[in-house]
Design a protein around this motif. Structure first.
Motif, PDB file in Angstrom:
ATOM      1  N   THR A 189      99.748  40.494 -20.631  1.00  0.00           N
ATOM      2  CA  THR A 189      99.391  39.314 -19.899  1.00  0.00           C
ATOM      3  C   THR A 189     100.437  38.516 -19.139  1.00  0.00           C
ATOM      4  O   THR A 189     101.685  38.489 -19.533  1.00  0.00           O
ATOM      5  CB  THR A 189      98.669  38.144 -20.769  1.00  0.00           C
ATOM      6  N   SER A 190     100.080  38.416 -17.888  1.00  0.00           N
ATOM      7  CA  SER A 190     101.139  37.951 -17.108  1.00  0.00           C
ATOM      8  C   SER A 190     100.486  37.249 -15.761  1.00  0.00           C
ATOM      9  O   SER A 190      99.420  37.640 -15.285  1.00  0.00           O
ATOM     10  CB  SER A 190     101.943  39.089 -16.436  1.00  0.00           C
ATOM     11  N   HIS A 191     100.932  36.191 -15.145  1.00  0.00           N
ATOM     12  CA  HIS A 191     100.736  35.442 -13.932  1.00  0.00           C
ATOM     13  C   HIS A 191     101.198  36.153 -12.609  1.00  0.00           C
ATOM     14  O   HIS A 191     100.904  36.070 -11.670  1.00  0.00           O
ATOM     15  CB  HIS A 191     100.943  34.217 -14.031  1.00  0.00           C
ATOM     16  N   TYR A 192     102.266  37.049 -13.062  1.00  0.00           N
ATOM     17  CA  TYR A 192     102.836  37.825 -11.889  1.00  0.00           C
ATOM     18  C   TYR A 192     102.168  38.958 -11.819  1.00  0.00           C
ATOM     19  O   TYR A 192     102.323  40.095 -12.403  1.00  0.00           O
ATOM     20  CB  TYR A 192     104.366  38.148 -12.269  1.00  0.00           C
ATOM     21  N   LEU A 193     101.315  38.977 -10.750  1.00  0.00           N
ATOM     22  CA  LEU A 193     100.183  40.163 -10.613  1.00  0.00           C
ATOM     23  C   LEU A 193     100.924  41.271 -10.267  1.00  0.00           C
ATOM     24  O   LEU A 193     100.156  42.390 -10.208  1.00  0.00           O
ATOM     25  CB  LEU A 193      99.028  39.613  -9.829  1.00  0.00           C
ATOM     26  N   ALA A 194     102.154  41.215  -9.284  1.00  0.00           N
ATOM     27  CA  ALA A 194     102.495  42.353  -8.748  1.00  0.00           C
ATOM     28  C   ALA A 194     103.055  43.146  -9.986  1.00  0.00           C
ATOM     29  O   ALA A 194     103.053  44.566  -9.886  1.00  0.00           O
ATOM     30  CB  ALA A 194     103.654  42.080  -7.975  1.00  0.00           C
TER      31      ALA A 194
END
Length: 314
Positions: A189-194
């Motif tokens: 899971t990550s908010h850094y979509l790149a």
């Protein structure tokens, strides 16, 4: 692989996970995405045996985390950004030695592994320093080393690069990709979509604990019908220019104060839109074309879900 079927987790006032079906195979990085409060961390904690589901089943390598928690814990590990997962009063090396002992790793294996992990996360020089003297980024790097100390078959990553400097985050992504290529199952899971687009071959998008969509990042963008956006900066955005832009396409958005005309639409419309603006007397001072992103797809999926839930509530 990691599998969940009809997974639910209810708290007193909220259902955090609602009927979730996931498959996380070995040899691949799988993404779990959603807005804040979507249920990502709750799902990760269930898989990590830190929470027990209310309903549904979980299997990790064929094992049941509820009935066989100790066997599951030997084969998994969790790296969570922003959470204290190491001991502040111990040194970096002592932390890794302590956690390695919990996994019953033989000393002859653990000692060189600790050296390798400290080098991997750039903490060799700080190995003898107490963690209470570490910066936030150093503490997170040590947490990453702790998460790899048992060489897990199943790696759960919850915002693992949160607070990391760009070079360390880049190195961690390389490590994660190599672990997956080596046959490990990784859930990210990550908010850094790149970061997600770079690492994940398959992505699940959830909202309010429910499955919204799944596929490759490119497939999700296509499924949601997100389009490229043309942003034109105009000097002298007169009513005539605005009218010409709106006549070109009713979906045009005009910000008269900022002198900006925007349009999201499939196909290449930049040339035709700019010609219409110039023909009406506008002077172009800037042009930007943005391809649709994974973030656009997630926002679109959540908007659709919210509309559907509102209709059901009526």
């Amino acid at each position: 692989m990691i599998e969940t079927h009809d997974l639910r987790k209810r708290f007193a006032a909220k259902t955090a996970v609602d009927g979730l079906n996931l498959v996380v195979p070995q040899g691949r990085v799988t993404g779990l995405l959603g807005l804040n409060g979507a249920g990502k961390t709750t799902t990760i904690k269930i898989l990590a045996t830190l929470l027990r589901q209310t309903e549904g089943t979980v299997r990790i390598g064929g094992l049941d985390p509820v009935r066989q928690p100790h066997a599951v814990r030997k084969r998994i590990n969790l790296i969570a950004g922003g959470e204290r997962m190491v001991y502040a009063r111990m040194t970096g090396r002592e932390n890794l030695w302590y956690f390695g002992q919990l996994y019953d790793i033989p000393s002859r294996v653990l000692k060189p592994r600790i050296d390798e992990l400290l080098d991997l996360v750039g903490l060799t020089d700080a190995a003898g320093t107490r963690v209470e003297r570490y910066s936030r980024g150093m503490t997170q790097r040590l947490s990453i080393a702790r998460g790899l100390v048992n060489d897990p078959d199943y790696l759960l990553l919850d915002e693992p690069t949160l607070g990391l400097d760009a070079p360390i985050a880049r190195d961690l992504r390389k490590v994660v990709a190599e672990l997956a290529r080596g046959g490990k199952a990784v859930l990210l899971t990550s908010h850094y979509l790149a970061e997600v687009e770079q690492l994940c071959e398959h992505v699940y998008v959830i909202g309010d604990g429910r499955h919204l969509a799944e596929g490759t990042p490119a497939e999700l963008i296509t499924q949601t019908g997100c389009h490229r956006t043309v942003r034109v900066e105009v000097s002298g955005l007169t009513p005539e220019v605005e009218a010409a832009a709106l006549a070109f396409d009713p979906a045009v958005r005009v910000d008269s104060a900022a002198g900006v005309v925007e349009l999201s639409r499939p196909g290449d419309v930049a040339g035709a839109l700019t010609m219409a603006i110039v023909a009406a007397g506008g002077t172009l001072t800037g042009l930007e074309i943005a391809e649709p992103s994974l973030e656009d797809a997630i926002l679109a999926l959540n908007d659709r879900s919210a509309v559907a839930m509102a209709q059901v509530a009526r």
